[in-house]
Motif scaffolding. Sequence first.
Motif: not given
Lengths: 127, 127
Positions: A41-42, A99, A101, A120-121, A124
Amino acid sequence: MVDQPLWEQIGSSFVQHYYQLFDSDRSQLGTIYIDESCLTWEGQQFQGKKAIVGKLISLPFPKIVHSITVQDHQPTPDCNILSMVVGQLKVDDDPVMGFHQSFLLKNINDAWVCTNDMFRLAIHNFG
Amino acid sequence: MVDQPLWEQIGSSFVQHYYQLFDSDRSQLGTIYIDESCLTWEGQQFQGKKAIVGKLISLPFPKIVHSITVQDHQPTPDCNILSMVVGQLKVDDDPVMGFHQSFLLKNINDAWVCTNDMFRLAIHNFG
Protein backbone atom coordinates in the motif's frame (compact mmCIF):
# COMPACT_ATOMS: atom_id res chain seq x y z
CA MET A 1 -23.10 -10.84 -28.54
CA VAL A 2 -19.82 -12.52 -27.65
CA ASP A 3 -19.57 -13.88 -24.11
CA GLN A 4 -16.64 -12.66 -22.03
CA PRO A 5 -14.02 -15.32 -21.22
CA LEU A 6 -14.53 -16.85 -17.76
CA TRP A 7 -11.37 -15.28 -16.31
CA GLU A 8 -12.59 -11.86 -17.40
CA GLN A 9 -15.97 -12.42 -15.75
CA ILE A 10 -14.29 -13.60 -12.55
CA GLY A 11 -11.79 -10.72 -12.57
CA SER A 12 -14.41 -8.04 -13.12
CA SER A 13 -16.79 -9.57 -10.53
CA PHE A 14 -13.95 -9.59 -8.02
CA VAL A 15 -13.04 -5.98 -8.74
CA GLN A 16 -16.64 -4.84 -8.38
CA HIS A 17 -17.02 -6.79 -5.11
CA TYR A 18 -13.73 -5.44 -3.74
CA TYR A 19 -14.51 -1.74 -4.24
CA GLN A 20 -18.10 -2.20 -3.08
CA LEU A 21 -16.85 -3.70 0.20
CA PHE A 22 -14.08 -1.11 0.47
CA ASP A 23 -16.52 1.79 0.09
CA SER A 24 -19.30 0.38 2.29
CA ASP A 25 -17.39 -1.35 5.15
CA ARG A 26 -13.71 -2.07 4.60
CA SER A 27 -13.46 -4.12 7.83
CA GLN A 28 -15.24 -6.84 5.78
CA LEU A 29 -12.33 -7.14 3.32
CA GLY A 30 -10.78 -9.95 5.37
CA THR A 31 -13.06 -12.33 3.51
CA ILE A 32 -11.07 -11.92 0.29
CA TYR A 33 -7.53 -12.42 1.65
CA ILE A 34 -5.69 -15.48 3.03
CA ASP A 35 -2.74 -15.80 5.40
CA GLU A 36 -0.29 -15.92 2.45
CA SER A 37 -1.70 -12.73 0.91
CA CYS A 38 0.56 -9.71 0.42
CA LEU A 39 -0.50 -6.09 0.24
CA THR A 40 1.79 -3.26 -0.84
CA TRP A 41 0.00 0.00 0.00
CA GLU A 42 1.84 3.08 -1.25
CA GLY A 43 5.11 1.15 -0.88
CA GLN A 44 4.38 -0.22 2.62
CA GLN A 45 4.31 -4.04 2.80
CA PHE A 46 1.83 -6.16 4.79
CA GLN A 47 1.46 -9.94 4.85
CA GLY A 48 -1.51 -12.00 6.00
CA LYS A 49 -5.23 -11.35 6.27
CA LYS A 50 -4.95 -9.80 9.73
CA ALA A 51 -2.13 -7.36 8.95
CA ILE A 52 -3.76 -6.36 5.66
CA VAL A 53 -7.19 -5.69 7.13
CA GLY A 54 -5.54 -3.90 10.05
CA LYS A 55 -3.86 -1.52 7.60
CA LEU A 56 -7.04 -0.93 5.60
CA ILE A 57 -9.09 -0.22 8.73
CA SER A 58 -6.42 2.18 10.00
CA LEU A 59 -6.58 4.41 6.92
CA PRO A 60 -7.48 7.85 8.24
CA PHE A 61 -10.74 8.54 6.44
CA PRO A 62 -14.28 7.46 7.26
CA LYS A 63 -15.71 7.87 3.79
CA ILE A 64 -14.26 6.86 0.41
CA VAL A 65 -15.78 6.35 -3.01
CA HIS A 66 -13.90 4.51 -5.79
CA SER A 67 -14.81 4.66 -9.44
CA ILE A 68 -13.18 2.37 -12.00
CA THR A 69 -11.91 3.99 -15.18
CA VAL A 70 -10.48 0.91 -16.93
CA GLN A 71 -9.76 -2.64 -15.87
CA ASP A 72 -7.76 -5.43 -17.52
CA HIS A 73 -7.74 -9.15 -16.69
CA GLN A 74 -5.58 -12.07 -17.82
CA PRO A 75 -5.35 -15.78 -17.05
CA THR A 76 -1.91 -16.93 -15.81
CA PRO A 77 -0.07 -20.23 -16.46
CA ASP A 78 -0.79 -21.30 -12.84
CA CYS A 79 -4.56 -20.91 -13.38
CA ASN A 80 -4.67 -17.64 -11.45
CA ILE A 81 -6.10 -14.35 -12.70
CA LEU A 82 -4.17 -11.07 -12.89
CA SER A 83 -6.21 -7.87 -12.77
CA MET A 84 -5.09 -4.27 -13.16
CA VAL A 85 -7.40 -1.37 -12.34
CA VAL A 86 -7.03 2.33 -13.15
CA GLY A 87 -9.53 4.49 -11.34
CA GLN A 88 -10.35 7.53 -9.31
CA LEU A 89 -11.19 7.89 -5.66
CA LYS A 90 -12.71 10.58 -3.51
CA VAL A 91 -11.94 10.73 0.20
CA ASP A 92 -14.32 12.78 2.34
CA ASP A 93 -14.45 16.24 0.76
CA ASP A 94 -10.96 16.13 -0.76
CA PRO A 95 -10.43 16.56 -4.52
CA VAL A 96 -10.68 13.43 -6.70
CA MET A 97 -7.40 11.49 -7.02
CA GLY A 98 -6.31 8.89 -9.56
CA PHE A 99 -5.06 5.46 -8.43
CA HIS A 100 -3.94 2.14 -9.86
CA GLN A 101 -4.13 -1.25 -8.27
CA SER A 102 -3.10 -4.77 -9.29
CA PHE A 103 -4.59 -8.00 -7.91
CA LEU A 104 -3.61 -11.62 -8.30
CA LEU A 105 -6.56 -13.96 -7.71
CA LYS A 106 -6.31 -17.65 -6.91
CA ASN A 107 -8.95 -20.34 -6.69
CA ILE A 108 -8.75 -22.17 -3.35
CA ASN A 109 -11.45 -24.66 -2.38
CA ASP A 110 -13.79 -23.34 -5.05
CA ALA A 111 -13.50 -19.72 -3.90
CA TRP A 112 -11.48 -16.94 -5.51
CA VAL A 113 -9.21 -15.16 -3.05
CA CYS A 114 -6.71 -12.33 -3.47
CA THR A 115 -3.13 -13.46 -2.87
CA ASN A 116 -1.44 -10.26 -4.06
CA ASP A 117 -2.60 -6.65 -3.93
CA MET A 118 -0.63 -3.52 -4.87
CA PHE A 119 -2.00 -0.02 -4.56
CA ARG A 120 -0.55 3.32 -5.63
CA LEU A 121 -2.05 6.77 -5.86
CA ALA A 122 -1.47 8.42 -9.22
CA ILE A 123 0.22 11.38 -7.56
CA HIS A 124 3.72 9.95 -7.93
CA ASN A 125 4.16 11.04 -11.52
CA PHE A 126 3.37 14.63 -10.66
CA GLY A 127 5.45 15.03 -7.50
CA MET B 1 22.42 -1.97 5.40
CA VAL B 2 19.57 -4.44 5.00
CA ASP B 3 19.69 -6.61 1.89
CA GLN B 4 16.64 -6.56 -0.34
CA PRO B 5 14.63 -9.80 -0.43
CA LEU B 6 15.51 -11.97 -3.44
CA TRP B 7 12.13 -11.49 -5.12
CA GLU B 8 12.62 -7.73 -4.93
CA GLN B 9 16.08 -7.97 -6.49
CA ILE B 10 14.74 -10.21 -9.27
CA GLY B 11 11.73 -7.97 -9.88
CA SER B 12 13.73 -4.76 -10.05
CA SER B 13 16.42 -6.34 -12.26
CA PHE B 14 13.71 -7.55 -14.62
CA VAL B 15 12.07 -4.13 -14.76
CA GLN B 16 15.39 -2.41 -15.48
CA HIS B 17 16.23 -4.96 -18.21
CA TYR B 18 12.77 -4.68 -19.77
CA TYR B 19 12.78 -0.89 -20.20
CA GLN B 20 16.41 -0.87 -21.29
CA LEU B 21 15.57 -3.34 -24.09
CA PHE B 22 12.35 -1.49 -24.92
CA ASP B 23 14.14 1.86 -25.29
CA SER B 24 17.20 0.53 -27.17
CA ASP B 25 15.74 -2.17 -29.47
CA ARG B 26 12.28 -3.48 -28.66
CA SER B 27 12.53 -6.24 -31.29
CA GLN B 28 14.75 -7.98 -28.70
CA LEU B 29 11.91 -8.26 -26.17
CA GLY B 30 11.00 -11.73 -27.47
CA THR B 31 13.68 -13.09 -25.15
CA ILE B 32 11.58 -12.32 -22.07
CA TYR B 33 8.23 -13.85 -23.18
CA ILE B 34 7.09 -17.45 -23.72
CA ASP B 35 4.32 -18.90 -25.89
CA GLU B 36 1.87 -18.81 -22.94
CA SER B 37 2.59 -15.12 -22.23
CA CYS B 38 -0.25 -12.60 -22.42
CA LEU B 39 0.06 -8.90 -23.14
CA THR B 40 -2.79 -6.43 -22.72
CA TRP B 41 -1.67 -3.18 -24.35
CA GLU B 42 -4.12 -0.32 -23.83
CA GLY B 43 -6.93 -2.89 -23.65
CA GLN B 44 -5.84 -4.90 -26.72
CA GLN B 45 -4.99 -8.54 -25.99
CA PHE B 46 -2.11 -10.54 -27.47
CA GLN B 47 -0.98 -14.06 -26.64
CA GLY B 48 2.37 -15.68 -27.35
CA LYS B 49 5.88 -14.38 -27.86
CA LYS B 50 5.38 -13.82 -31.60
CA ALA B 51 2.11 -11.87 -31.34
CA ILE B 52 3.43 -9.80 -28.42
CA VAL B 53 6.69 -8.82 -30.10
CA GLY B 54 4.77 -8.15 -33.33
CA LYS B 55 2.61 -5.66 -31.46
CA LEU B 56 5.54 -3.98 -29.75
CA ILE B 57 7.49 -3.63 -33.01
CA SER B 58 4.42 -2.19 -34.75
CA LEU B 59 4.05 0.70 -32.31
CA PRO B 60 4.28 3.84 -34.43
CA PHE B 61 7.27 5.57 -32.93
CA PRO B 62 10.98 5.07 -33.56
CA LYS B 63 12.20 6.57 -30.31
CA ILE B 64 10.90 6.13 -26.78
CA VAL B 65 12.42 6.77 -23.36
CA HIS B 66 10.88 5.31 -20.18
CA SER B 67 11.66 6.50 -16.68
CA ILE B 68 10.46 4.63 -13.62
CA THR B 69 8.82 6.68 -10.86
CA VAL B 70 8.00 3.88 -8.40
CA GLN B 71 8.02 0.09 -8.56
CA ASP B 72 6.58 -2.56 -6.24
CA HIS B 73 7.33 -6.29 -6.14
CA GLN B 74 5.78 -9.23 -4.30
CA PRO B 75 6.31 -13.00 -4.15
CA THR B 76 3.21 -15.08 -5.00
CA PRO B 77 2.06 -18.42 -3.53
CA ASP B 78 3.07 -20.17 -6.81
CA CYS B 79 6.65 -18.89 -6.46
CA ASN B 80 6.16 -16.23 -9.11
CA ILE B 81 6.87 -12.52 -8.73
CA LEU B 82 4.33 -9.77 -9.29
CA SER B 83 5.68 -6.33 -10.22
CA MET B 84 3.86 -3.04 -10.69
CA VAL B 85 5.55 -0.02 -12.24
CA VAL B 86 4.43 3.61 -12.33
CA GLY B 87 6.47 5.73 -14.68
CA GLN B 88 6.72 8.32 -17.39
CA LEU B 89 7.57 7.95 -21.06
CA LYS B 90 8.56 10.30 -23.81
CA VAL B 91 7.87 9.40 -27.43
CA ASP B 92 9.83 11.31 -30.06
CA ASP B 93 9.21 15.01 -29.37
CA ASP B 94 5.77 14.55 -27.77
CA PRO B 95 5.08 15.73 -24.21
CA VAL B 96 5.91 13.34 -21.36
CA MET B 97 3.07 10.91 -20.49
CA GLY B 98 2.47 8.83 -17.37
CA PHE B 99 1.98 5.07 -17.61
CA HIS B 100 1.51 2.04 -15.40
CA GLN B 101 2.41 -1.54 -16.13
CA SER B 102 2.10 -4.85 -14.28
CA PHE B 103 4.25 -7.93 -14.87
CA LEU B 104 3.99 -11.49 -13.59
CA LEU B 105 7.37 -13.25 -13.68
CA LYS B 106 7.88 -17.01 -13.57
CA ASN B 107 11.01 -19.09 -13.22
CA ILE B 108 11.25 -21.66 -16.02
CA ASN B 109 14.43 -23.71 -16.45
CA ASP B 110 16.41 -21.35 -14.22
CA ALA B 111 15.41 -18.25 -16.17
CA TRP B 112 12.84 -15.62 -15.23
CA VAL B 113 10.31 -14.98 -18.00
CA CYS B 114 7.30 -12.70 -18.19
CA THR B 115 4.03 -14.64 -18.42
CA ASN B 116 1.70 -11.64 -17.99
CA ASP B 117 2.12 -8.02 -19.01
CA MET B 118 -0.46 -5.23 -18.80
CA PHE B 119 0.19 -1.69 -19.97
CA ARG B 120 -1.94 1.44 -19.69
CA LEU B 121 -1.17 5.09 -20.35
CA ALA B 122 -2.16 7.34 -17.46
CA ILE B 123 -4.39 9.39 -19.75
CA HIS B 124 -7.53 7.40 -18.96
CA ASN B 125 -8.25 9.22 -15.73
CA PHE B 126 -8.18 12.58 -17.47
CA GLY B 127 -10.24 11.76 -20.59
